[in-house]
Motif scaffolding. Structure first.
Motif, PDB file in Angstrom:
ATOM      1  N   LEU A   1     -39.705 -63.972  -2.184  1.00 40.24           N
ATOM      2  CA  LEU A   1     -38.717 -63.455  -1.231  1.00 40.24           C
ATOM      3  C   LEU A   1     -37.294 -63.682  -1.750  1.00 40.24           C
ATOM      4  O   LEU A   1     -36.422 -62.827  -1.569  1.00 40.24           O
ATOM      5  CB  LEU A   1     -38.896 -64.115   0.135  1.00 40.24           C
ATOM      6  CG  LEU A   1     -40.137 -63.697   0.931  1.00 40.24           C
ATOM      7  CD1 LEU A   1     -40.209 -64.465   2.242  1.00 40.24           C
ATOM      8  CD2 LEU A   1     -40.150 -62.198   1.193  1.00 40.24           C
ATOM      9  N   ALA A   2     -37.062 -64.835  -2.389  1.00 42.23           N
ATOM     10  CA  ALA A   2     -35.737 -65.090  -2.965  1.00 42.23           C
ATOM     11  C   ALA A   2     -35.438 -64.082  -4.074  1.00 42.23           C
ATOM     12  O   ALA A   2     -34.312 -63.578  -4.182  1.00 42.23           O
ATOM     13  CB  ALA A   2     -35.677 -66.519  -3.508  1.00 42.23           C
ATOM     14  N   ARG A   3     -36.445 -63.777  -4.883  1.00 41.81           N
ATOM     15  CA  ARG A   3     -36.256 -62.804  -5.959  1.00 41.81           C
ATOM     16  C   ARG A   3     -36.003 -61.407  -5.386  1.00 41.81           C
ATOM     17  O   ARG A   3     -35.136 -60.670  -5.879  1.00 41.81           O
ATOM     18  CB  ARG A   3     -37.487 -62.784  -6.866  1.00 41.81           C
ATOM     19  CG  ARG A   3     -37.295 -61.998  -8.151  1.00 41.81           C
ATOM     20  CD  ARG A   3     -38.499 -62.107  -9.030  1.00 41.81           C
ATOM     21  NE  ARG A   3     -39.633 -61.384  -8.472  1.00 41.81           N
ATOM     22  CZ  ARG A   3     -40.850 -61.370  -9.014  1.00 41.81           C
ATOM     23  NH1 ARG A   3     -41.082 -62.070 -10.119  1.00 41.81           N
ATOM     24  NH2 ARG A   3     -41.823 -60.682  -8.462  1.00 41.81           N
TER      25      ARG A   3
ATOM     26  N   ALA B   1     -39.840 -57.862   2.462  1.00 43.77           N
ATOM     27  CA  ALA B   1     -38.392 -57.942   2.203  1.00 43.77           C
ATOM     28  C   ALA B   1     -37.715 -56.584   2.368  1.00 43.77           C
ATOM     29  O   ALA B   1     -36.603 -56.490   2.898  1.00 43.77           O
ATOM     30  CB  ALA B   1     -38.151 -58.495   0.797  1.00 43.77           C
ATOM     31  N   THR B   2     -38.373 -55.529   1.920  1.00 47.52           N
ATOM     32  CA  THR B   2     -37.782 -54.192   1.979  1.00 47.52           C
ATOM     33  C   THR B   2     -37.636 -53.705   3.416  1.00 47.52           C
ATOM     34  O   THR B   2     -36.642 -53.065   3.775  1.00 47.52           O
ATOM     35  CB  THR B   2     -38.638 -53.203   1.175  1.00 47.52           C
ATOM     36  OG1 THR B   2     -38.748 -53.673  -0.182  1.00 47.52           O
ATOM     37  CG2 THR B   2     -38.018 -51.813   1.171  1.00 47.52           C
TER      38      THR B   2
ATOM     39  N   THR C   1     -29.910 -61.858   1.707  1.00 45.33           N
ATOM     40  CA  THR C   1     -30.834 -62.964   1.947  1.00 45.33           C
ATOM     41  C   THR C   1     -31.983 -62.486   2.818  1.00 45.33           C
ATOM     42  O   THR C   1     -31.770 -61.792   3.815  1.00 45.33           O
ATOM     43  CB  THR C   1     -30.106 -64.133   2.632  1.00 45.33           C
ATOM     44  OG1 THR C   1     -29.038 -64.570   1.793  1.00 45.33           O
ATOM     45  CG2 THR C   1     -31.072 -65.296   2.862  1.00 45.33           C
ATOM     46  N   VAL C   2     -33.199 -62.846   2.424  1.00 49.89           N
ATOM     47  CA  VAL C   2     -34.387 -62.438   3.181  1.00 49.89           C
ATOM     48  C   VAL C   2     -35.133 -63.691   3.615  1.00 49.89           C
ATOM     49  O   VAL C   2     -35.458 -64.549   2.781  1.00 49.89           O
ATOM     50  CB  VAL C   2     -35.312 -61.548   2.330  1.00 49.89           C
ATOM     51  CG1 VAL C   2     -36.536 -61.139   3.132  1.00 49.89           C
ATOM     52  CG2 VAL C   2     -34.560 -60.326   1.825  1.00 49.89           C
ATOM     53  N   ARG C   3     -35.396 -63.798   4.927  1.00 52.71           N
ATOM     54  CA  ARG C   3     -36.080 -64.988   5.442  1.00 52.71           C
ATOM     55  C   ARG C   3     -37.120 -64.598   6.489  1.00 52.71           C
ATOM     56  O   ARG C   3     -36.937 -63.632   7.236  1.00 52.71           O
ATOM     57  CB  ARG C   3     -35.092 -65.958   6.083  1.00 52.71           C
ATOM     58  CG  ARG C   3     -34.163 -66.657   5.099  1.00 52.71           C
ATOM     59  CD  ARG C   3     -33.401 -67.781   5.803  1.00 52.71           C
ATOM     60  NE  ARG C   3     -32.532 -68.503   4.883  1.00 52.71           N
ATOM     61  CZ  ARG C   3     -31.269 -68.192   4.656  1.00 52.71           C
ATOM     62  NH1 ARG C   3     -30.735 -67.159   5.296  1.00 52.71           N
ATOM     63  NH2 ARG C   3     -30.537 -68.888   3.807  1.00 52.71           N
ATOM     64  N   LEU C   4     -38.184 -65.393   6.549  1.00 54.19           N
ATOM     65  CA  LEU C   4     -39.186 -65.266   7.608  1.00 54.19           C
ATOM     66  C   LEU C   4     -38.753 -66.085   8.808  1.00 54.19           C
ATOM     67  O   LEU C   4     -38.255 -67.213   8.649  1.00 54.19           O
ATOM     68  CB  LEU C   4     -40.538 -65.791   7.128  1.00 54.19           C
ATOM     69  CG  LEU C   4     -41.347 -64.918   6.157  1.00 54.19           C
ATOM     70  CD1 LEU C   4     -42.258 -65.795   5.307  1.00 54.19           C
ATOM     71  CD2 LEU C   4     -42.168 -63.898   6.914  1.00 54.19           C
ATOM     72  N   SER C   5     -38.908 -65.544  10.009  1.00 58.18           N
ATOM     73  CA  SER C   5     -38.676 -66.360  11.196  1.00 58.18           C
ATOM     74  C   SER C   5     -39.754 -67.436  11.249  1.00 58.18           C
ATOM     75  O   SER C   5     -40.801 -67.328  10.601  1.00 58.18           O
ATOM     76  CB  SER C   5     -38.727 -65.500  12.454  1.00 58.18           C
ATOM     77  OG  SER C   5     -40.062 -65.083  12.721  1.00 58.18           O
TER      78      SER C   5
END
Length: 539
Positions: A375-377, A422-423, A385-389
């Motif tokens: 996800l960081a990549r 992420a997309t 920035t992409v994060r899971l709740s």
């Protein structure tokens, strides 16, 4: 072509000093290196502290007077305390990282006669660890002081295997190397971590062939490339990383691709071809799916591995290539040998270092750090920035680490899953509905061919019964999977509002006016569904 000699060393603030004509009567170690008739020094990298600028320039002038063919590069090192081991080592280490070593054209002598004892020790350690490639040079004065007598010098080629005690001091560097092989991912599987630690030791100590076995997508190619990059950083290889999937090699093209050919060797050979083995000269050759090679190519490869020489197709003259071999396969080569499909002698030759890479399903504890890494990549690639709740993370990992998650494509499947999440993440936040849709997609991906879509609890979601087969067939797979996940939530909810709260639990906090029921009603209406139909879910 003979390599040029390059000397690396410290200015001797006492031994190299002197001003008047009398300085030529005394033995000065740095100057003495260019006064030997049997050796030519092409360049000298001379470290000095700024306070000794005048002396450094005088020594450079004297060296060039004694040896006009020698270029002297003065390298100032701003060292506050030359007896501080940490400071001196750090300065020299940073210099090695930025210096363009060219081991193919130059031979490096690291002069350890001058400088403080701390500086000499630091230079020794950097040569021993191959941060500075080459040998140590030790100079000595003549037994009887005579004007113009350069004394003697000795070159010391360090055998790394003799210095295990010193190597233990570099535990941190070894940990860095292991971390590098794992791409910085804090993996937790004890078996995998032990495997990588041994691979790191083999990578920096051995040039023997290495064999990686394991299922497709387990990371064989990635690990092979990281090993090459580690060797390259240690100046243990000078060439390139050459990768070929042997499953793509067929007929005459297989031998030609690997070993090259002469013009006219077969129909279509309109010009000479070097082949990948020669391309990998002084580098690393990675043969993925080596079990797919034909027996003839296996015989040629055995000779090339053992002798570093082979015949290109159509040639009666051998060529040489000094490559290091890493092989990969998803087959059991022992069974292939028993069946006569793989040469026993070649298997014995490449099986000195053999490692079985476990599949992702065998490393469930490593899924979480790999998801974070992926996800960081993806975030870097997407520029956000992409994060899971927290809730979505818990649901995703619970499924991903369960026996139901097959991960048949291993890291390819996980990478694809992270990329989709992420997309599609709105504002970079991955909520529960998106995770539930992704789980449905993965379940569909891994289900046996011909079986119907299954929800997470195993009950069928029959979209065709709700919408009709023509409408379902006209929908994108993503829309089908997402709608099936939404209907599953609806089937377990008491009311339309309850279902809306579950589906929009993250984004609802960002709205001034909250109407989860209306949002869900409008979503269902896109497919011609109302709440009662959604609750039935096609049952």
């Amino acid at each position: 072509m003979k390599k040029q000699n390059v000397v690396i060393g410290f200015l001797g603030t006492q031994l190299d000093s002197g001003k008047g004509a009398g300085r030529w009567e005394k033995w000065r170690p740095t100057l003495s290196l260019v006064q030997h008739d049997d050796v030519v020094i092409a360049r000298m990298e001379l470290f000095y502290t700024p306070s000794h600028q005048e002396l450094a320039e005088r020594v450079r002038t004297d060296i060039q007077a004694a040896s006009p063919e020698t270029t002297v590069a003065l390298v100032p090192l701003d060292i506050a305390d030359p007896w501080d081991f940490g400071e001196v080592y750090a300065k020299l280490f940073d210099w090695t990282r930025g210096y363009a070593f060219d081991t193919e054209r130059e031979e490096y002598w690291t002069h350890i006669t001058t400088g403080t004892h701390v500086a000499q020790i630091c230079l020794f350690l950097l040569v021993e660890s191959r941060r500075i490639p080459g040998v140590l040079a030790q100079t000595s004065p003549p037994k009887r002081q005579q004007a113009g007598d350069p004394g003697s010098y000795a070159l010391i080629d360090l055998d790394l295997s003799r210095y295990d005690v010193i190597a233990q001091r570099f535990g941190a560097e070894q940990r860095d190397a292991v971390d590098f092989l794992k791409s910085g991912i804090a993996t937790r599987n004890a078996r995998f971590n032990a495997l990588i630690e041994e691979v790191e030791r083999v990578a920096v100590r051995s040039r023997a062939p290495i064999l990686f076995t394991g299922p497709t997508g387990a990371g064989k190619s990635h690990l092979a490339r990281r090993m090459f990059e580690l060797k390259k950083a240690r100046h243990q290889v000078e060439g390139e990383f050459v990768e070929v999937n042997c499953a793509t090699l067929q007929g005459d093209g297989a031998a030609s691709t690997l070993f090259g050919h002469k013009k006219g060797a077969f129909t279509g050979a309109a010009a000479d071809r070097a082949g990948l083995l020669r391309t990998a000269h002084k580098g690393v050759l990675f043969l993925d799916e080596i079990g797919e090679l034909g027996l003839d190519e296996q015989a040629m490869l055995l000779k090339a591995v053992e002798e570093k020489r082979f015949y290109p197709m159509g040639s009666d003259r051998e060529v040489a290539s000094d490559f290091e071999l890493i092989a990969g396969t998803n087959r059991d080569l022992r069974a292939e040998v028993a069946a006569g499909r793989f040469r026993e002698d070649l298997y014995a030759r490449i099986n000195l270092w053999s490692y079985q890479l476990p599949g992702l399903a065998q490393r469930p504890e490593d899924i979480e750090p790999n998801v974070d890494h992926l996800l960081a990549r993806c975030g870097v690639e997407l520029g956000r920035t992409v994060r899971l709740s927290a809730e979505a993370r818990a649901v995703y990992l619970r499924y991903a680490q369960s026996p139901e998650a097959l991960w048949s494509g291993n890291f390819r499947d996980l990478s694809a899953s992270a990329t989709r999440l992420a997309t599609l993440a709105e504002g970079g936040r991955i909520g529960l509905p998106l995770v539930e849709a992704e789980i449905s997609r993965l379940q569909w991906l891994w289900q046996p061919l011909g079986s119907s879509d299954r929800s997470q609890d195993g009950d069928a979601v029959d979209l065709a019964a709700l919408l009709g087969e023509p409408q379902v067939q006209a929908m994108d797979l993503f829309d089908r999977l997402q709608l099936a996940a939404v209907l599953q939530v609806c089937r377990g909810a008491r009311t339309l509002s309850d279902a809306g709260r579950q589906l929009f639990q993250a984004s609802r906090a960002q709205r001034a006016v909250v109407n989860d029921a209306d949002r869900l009603r409008k979503y269902l209406a896109r497919f011609g569904l109302d709440w009662e139909q959604a609750r039935s879910g096609g049952r």
